[in-house]
Structure formats: C-alpha cells, structure tokens
Motif scaffolding. Structure first.
Motif, PDB file in Angstrom:
ATOM      1  N   PHE A 171       0.812  -1.213   0.000  1.00 34.62           N
ATOM      2  CA  PHE A 171       0.000   0.000   0.000  1.00 34.62           C
ATOM      3  C   PHE A 171       0.850   1.269   0.000  1.00 34.62           C
ATOM      4  O   PHE A 171       0.500   2.261  -0.656  1.00 34.62           O
ATOM      5  CB  PHE A 171      -0.948   0.022   1.201  1.00 34.62           C
ATOM      6  CG  PHE A 171      -1.731   1.296   1.295  1.00 34.62           C
ATOM      7  CD1 PHE A 171      -2.696   1.594   0.355  1.00 34.62           C
ATOM      8  CD2 PHE A 171      -1.480   2.217   2.314  1.00 34.62           C
ATOM      9  CE1 PHE A 171      -3.411   2.784   0.413  1.00 34.62           C
ATOM     10  CE2 PHE A 171      -2.189   3.401   2.370  1.00 34.62           C
ATOM     11  CZ  PHE A 171      -3.156   3.684   1.431  1.00 34.62           C
TER      12      PHE A 171
ATOM     13  N   LYS B 227       0.028   4.034  -2.802  1.00 38.07           N
ATOM     14  CA  LYS B 227      -0.664   5.253  -2.412  1.00 38.07           C
ATOM     15  C   LYS B 227      -0.195   6.465  -3.195  1.00 38.07           C
ATOM     16  O   LYS B 227      -0.994   7.298  -3.633  1.00 38.07           O
ATOM     17  CB  LYS B 227      -0.502   5.511  -0.919  1.00 38.07           C
ATOM     18  CG  LYS B 227      -1.367   6.668  -0.405  1.00 38.07           C
ATOM     19  CD  LYS B 227      -1.254   6.840   1.083  1.00 38.07           C
ATOM     20  CE  LYS B 227      -2.241   7.877   1.590  1.00 38.07           C
ATOM     21  NZ  LYS B 227      -2.104   9.184   0.935  1.00 38.07           N
TER      22      LYS B 227
ATOM     23  N   TYR C 241     -11.626  -1.430  -5.418  1.00 36.05           N
ATOM     24  CA  TYR C 241     -10.839  -2.310  -4.551  1.00 36.05           C
ATOM     25  C   TYR C 241      -9.373  -2.291  -4.973  1.00 36.05           C
ATOM     26  O   TYR C 241      -9.045  -2.070  -6.137  1.00 36.05           O
ATOM     27  CB  TYR C 241     -11.365  -3.756  -4.611  1.00 36.05           C
ATOM     28  CG  TYR C 241     -12.799  -3.875  -4.187  1.00 36.05           C
ATOM     29  CD1 TYR C 241     -13.145  -3.899  -2.834  1.00 36.05           C
ATOM     30  CD2 TYR C 241     -13.824  -3.927  -5.126  1.00 36.05           C
ATOM     31  CE1 TYR C 241     -14.471  -3.977  -2.434  1.00 36.05           C
ATOM     32  CE2 TYR C 241     -15.150  -3.999  -4.740  1.00 36.05           C
ATOM     33  CZ  TYR C 241     -15.471  -4.024  -3.386  1.00 36.05           C
ATOM     34  OH  TYR C 241     -16.788  -4.098  -2.992  1.00 36.05           O
TER      35      TYR C 241
ATOM     36  N   GLN D 254      -3.215  -8.820   0.539  1.00 36.38           N
ATOM     37  CA  GLN D 254      -4.019  -7.812   1.236  1.00 36.38           C
ATOM     38  C   GLN D 254      -5.051  -7.251   0.270  1.00 36.38           C
ATOM     39  O   GLN D 254      -4.769  -7.033  -0.913  1.00 36.38           O
ATOM     40  CB  GLN D 254      -3.137  -6.675   1.762  1.00 36.38           C
ATOM     41  CG  GLN D 254      -3.901  -5.637   2.594  1.00 36.38           C
ATOM     42  CD  GLN D 254      -2.996  -4.536   3.114  1.00 36.38           C
ATOM     43  OE1 GLN D 254      -1.983  -4.212   2.501  1.00 36.38           O
ATOM     44  NE2 GLN D 254      -3.350  -3.960   4.250  1.00 36.38           N
TER      45      GLN D 254
ATOM     46  N   LEU E 184      -8.010  -4.117   0.055  1.00 37.62           N
ATOM     47  CA  LEU E 184      -8.593  -2.906   0.619  1.00 37.62           C
ATOM     48  C   LEU E 184      -9.787  -2.483  -0.218  1.00 37.62           C
ATOM     49  O   LEU E 184      -9.823  -2.722  -1.427  1.00 37.62           O
ATOM     50  CB  LEU E 184      -7.576  -1.751   0.624  1.00 37.62           C
ATOM     51  CG  LEU E 184      -6.206  -1.967   1.251  1.00 37.62           C
ATOM     52  CD1 LEU E 184      -5.388  -0.687   1.164  1.00 37.62           C
ATOM     53  CD2 LEU E 184      -6.321  -2.424   2.689  1.00 37.62           C
ATOM     54  N   ASP E 185     -10.758  -1.816   0.427  1.00 38.24           N
ATOM     55  CA  ASP E 185     -11.845  -1.235  -0.347  1.00 38.24           C
ATOM     56  C   ASP E 185     -11.488   0.197  -0.735  1.00 38.24           C
ATOM     57  O   ASP E 185     -10.388   0.678  -0.436  1.00 38.24           O
ATOM     58  CB  ASP E 185     -13.173  -1.315   0.408  1.00 38.24           C
ATOM     59  CG  ASP E 185     -13.207  -0.475   1.683  1.00 38.24           C
ATOM     60  OD1 ASP E 185     -12.331   0.401   1.875  1.00 38.24           O
ATOM     61  OD2 ASP E 185     -14.109  -0.697   2.512  1.00 38.24           O
TER      62      ASP E 185
ATOM     63  N   LEU F  81     -10.076   2.486   1.730  1.00 41.69           N
ATOM     64  CA  LEU F  81      -8.790   2.002   2.247  1.00 41.69           C
ATOM     65  C   LEU F  81      -8.941   1.222   3.550  1.00 41.69           C
ATOM     66  O   LEU F  81      -8.011   1.139   4.350  1.00 41.69           O
ATOM     67  CB  LEU F  81      -7.790   3.160   2.414  1.00 41.69           C
ATOM     68  CG  LEU F  81      -7.568   3.998   1.147  1.00 41.69           C
ATOM     69  CD1 LEU F  81      -6.529   5.077   1.410  1.00 41.69           C
ATOM     70  CD2 LEU F  81      -7.153   3.119  -0.023  1.00 41.69           C
ATOM     71  N   THR F  82     -10.125   0.646   3.731  1.00 46.31           N
ATOM     72  CA  THR F  82     -10.356  -0.271   4.846  1.00 46.31           C
ATOM     73  C   THR F  82      -9.853  -1.652   4.462  1.00 46.31           C
ATOM     74  O   THR F  82     -10.157  -2.151   3.366  1.00 46.31           O
ATOM     75  CB  THR F  82     -11.849  -0.346   5.177  1.00 46.31           C
ATOM     76  OG1 THR F  82     -12.318   0.959   5.540  1.00 46.31           O
ATOM     77  CG2 THR F  82     -12.103  -1.310   6.328  1.00 46.31           C
ATOM     78  N   THR F  83      -9.093  -2.288   5.337  1.00 49.39           N
ATOM     79  CA  THR F  83      -8.576  -3.622   5.051  1.00 49.39           C
ATOM     80  C   THR F  83      -9.687  -4.652   5.197  1.00 49.39           C
ATOM     81  O   THR F  83     -10.301  -4.786   6.253  1.00 49.39           O
ATOM     82  CB  THR F  83      -7.413  -3.979   6.005  1.00 49.39           C
ATOM     83  OG1 THR F  83      -6.331  -3.067   5.784  1.00 49.39           O
ATOM     84  CG2 THR F  83      -6.923  -5.393   5.748  1.00 49.39           C
TER      85      THR F  83
ATOM     86  N   GLU G 267      -6.125  -9.802   5.005  1.00 45.64           N
ATOM     87  CA  GLU G 267      -4.673  -9.655   5.063  1.00 45.64           C
ATOM     88  C   GLU G 267      -4.026 -10.931   5.606  1.00 45.64           C
ATOM     89  O   GLU G 267      -4.530 -11.547   6.541  1.00 45.64           O
ATOM     90  CB  GLU G 267      -4.289  -8.470   5.954  1.00 45.64           C
ATOM     91  CG  GLU G 267      -2.807  -8.170   5.965  1.00 45.64           C
ATOM     92  CD  GLU G 267      -2.467  -6.895   6.723  1.00 45.64           C
ATOM     93  OE1 GLU G 267      -1.277  -6.602   6.878  1.00 45.64           O
ATOM     94  OE2 GLU G 267      -3.414  -6.201   7.173  1.00 45.64           O
TER      95      GLU G 267
END
Length: 267
Positions: free
Chosen positions: A45, A49, A61, A69, A71-72, A75-77, A80
C-alpha cells in the motif's frame, strides 16, 4: 454487473508512472455504467498510495502484495495475510549477504529498502536515503506483508540463487514470484488469482463476469482466474501462450466489457 481486474506496472501504468488519457477515459466510462474496478499489484500500500493519489479515476478495490491484502475504496482492510517474523528475518538476512542485491520489506508500518550498507525509505516520494539500521529494523518487525529483492545490475544469477534458497527452505510457508528481474515473496497461498477469488467472496455486489489483464508471470493466476483473461500483443511469448485474448491497450478490454467483441481471440 461486471468487474475489471487490472495489473498496474506495465499494464495500466507505463514506465513514466502515468496512465494514458484514453485508458483513464475508458475507466471512467466503465464506472459510469455501473461496473467495478479492482487494481491488482505486487506492490504494497505504501508504494501504491503515491500513485493512486495522482490518478484521475475512481476504483473500488485494491488487491495488494500479490493477493496478500485487499482494501476497499475507503482504504479499509478487508483481508490480510502475513509472513511470520522468524521466516522473514532469515530471508532478509540471506538476501543482505549478497553484494549488489536490493532487499525490501513492508510490515504495514514501514517500507524499507537496503543495498550494501545503505537504507532507503522505499515508501516515501523520491525513495530517500535514511539513517536507519536496516538489520535492526527488520528484526524488530512483528511480521511482514511482503519481501522483495533484485540485483542492482538487473541480472538474475544471484537473484535466482536467493529464489532457490527461499523455495528450498520455506516453500511450505511462502510463495516467491519472479516478475522480470524482481522477486516478490508473500505468504503461502497468496497470488493475484487467489486475491481475485477472495475478493469475490468479500464484496456484496453480484458479479456476472470477471475481466482481467496483466503482462507478466505473476499475472497469470489472475488472468486464468477470470472469465475473460487478457494480456498484451507485446507480452512475452510464455504469457501469450497461456492467455487467449491479446490486446494493445487496457481500454480495448473495457470496450469488450461495454459491448465489443469479447470473443475475438488473440487479435
């Protein structure tokens, strides 16, 4: 509803770390028509980013660390997996014993690189040199999301030796993927293909068709997991021989998704 799974480096993002206007236009149209986009990469990430902050399109996503990993868009995991501390430490110790070998790791907190006594912050813009003891830093990590390495001269002799060491000692615990002259090491069972399968169990939307495009060896599991898998006409013959559909650009895949001829093979 359909979903596009796209690799980043060499697929959507070119060597200048930019995305063509025509691809961006097509991605926006795909979203406008109510479909989903997932970006799938071997990067972690911290590396991604900087790139996604600069692109002018929305995604739904992120599949990172070769499937390790997910993420949505907030940026919520969602998912993982980790490489165990002891295994990661031994791998990094082995990698750093080679002169001229870049070694990298990300534990979710730092993203450091190392070569011949010098540490860089691989997660910062410009990848600056930093006054950090790389060996001490990785020994303090509780776990590792991803480890990567490559020879500074882009050769593969020592890289292959390190790759073989990892498989001989830790094939029950990690996966190692060659991507040109780089190698990514991720938790066992993780691949871009496993990342797609896991994502489809996590999202609420009903997906009718999965489209995927990539250009390298670590993309094959992703391409083969999709309903419609693509690579590029300029990709290596090994990749093309295992992929039915060949295009010049990502936007051609989107054109197929939105009503083109998705059954035109190896064009």
């Amino acid at each position: 509803m359909k979903i596009l799974i796209s690799d980043l480096d060499g697929t959507l993002v070119n060597e200048n770390t930019s995305i063509s206007p025509k691809n961006i236009e097509a991605l926006k149209e795909l979203k406008k028509q109510g479909h989903l986009i997932a970006l799938c990469t071997g990067r972690n990430f911290m590396e991604v980013k900087e790139l996604i902050d600069c692109v002018d399109f929305s995604y739904d996503y992120l599949i990172l660390n070769n499937g390790g990993q997910i993420l949505d868009k907030n940026l919520t995991t969602l998912y993982e997996k980790h490489i165990d501390h002891e295994i990661g430490v031994d791998i990094l110790k082995h990698l750093t014993s080679y002169a001229g070998m870049w070694a990298y790791y990300c534990d979710g907190h730092v993203n450091y690189g190392y070569i011949d006594g010098q540490t860089i912050n691989h997660g910062a813009k410009g990848k600056p040199k930093i006054d950090v003891d790389f060996h001490q830093a990785y020994q303090q990590a509780s776990h590792f999301q991803i480890i990567a390495f490559n020879q500074d001269d882009e050769g593969i002799e020592n890289t292959k030796a390190c790759y073989d060491y990892i498989l001989e000692n830790y094939s029950d615990s990690v996966e190692a993927y060659f991507n040109m002259h780089f190698v990514d090491v991720v938790p066992k069972g993780c691949s871009k293909g496993s990342g797609i399968k896991k994502l489809l169990t996590l999202i609420e939307e009903d997906i009718d068709e999965v489209y995927a495009i990539g250009d390298s060896y670590n993309d094959l599991s992703m391409i083969q997991s999709a309903d419609y898998g693509y690579t590029f006409i300029h990709a290596h013959d090994d990749i093309k021989s295992q992929t039915k559909r060949h295009v010049h650009y990502v936007y051609e895949v989107i054109e197929d998704m939105l009503g083109g001829n998705k059954d035109e093979l190896a064009r």
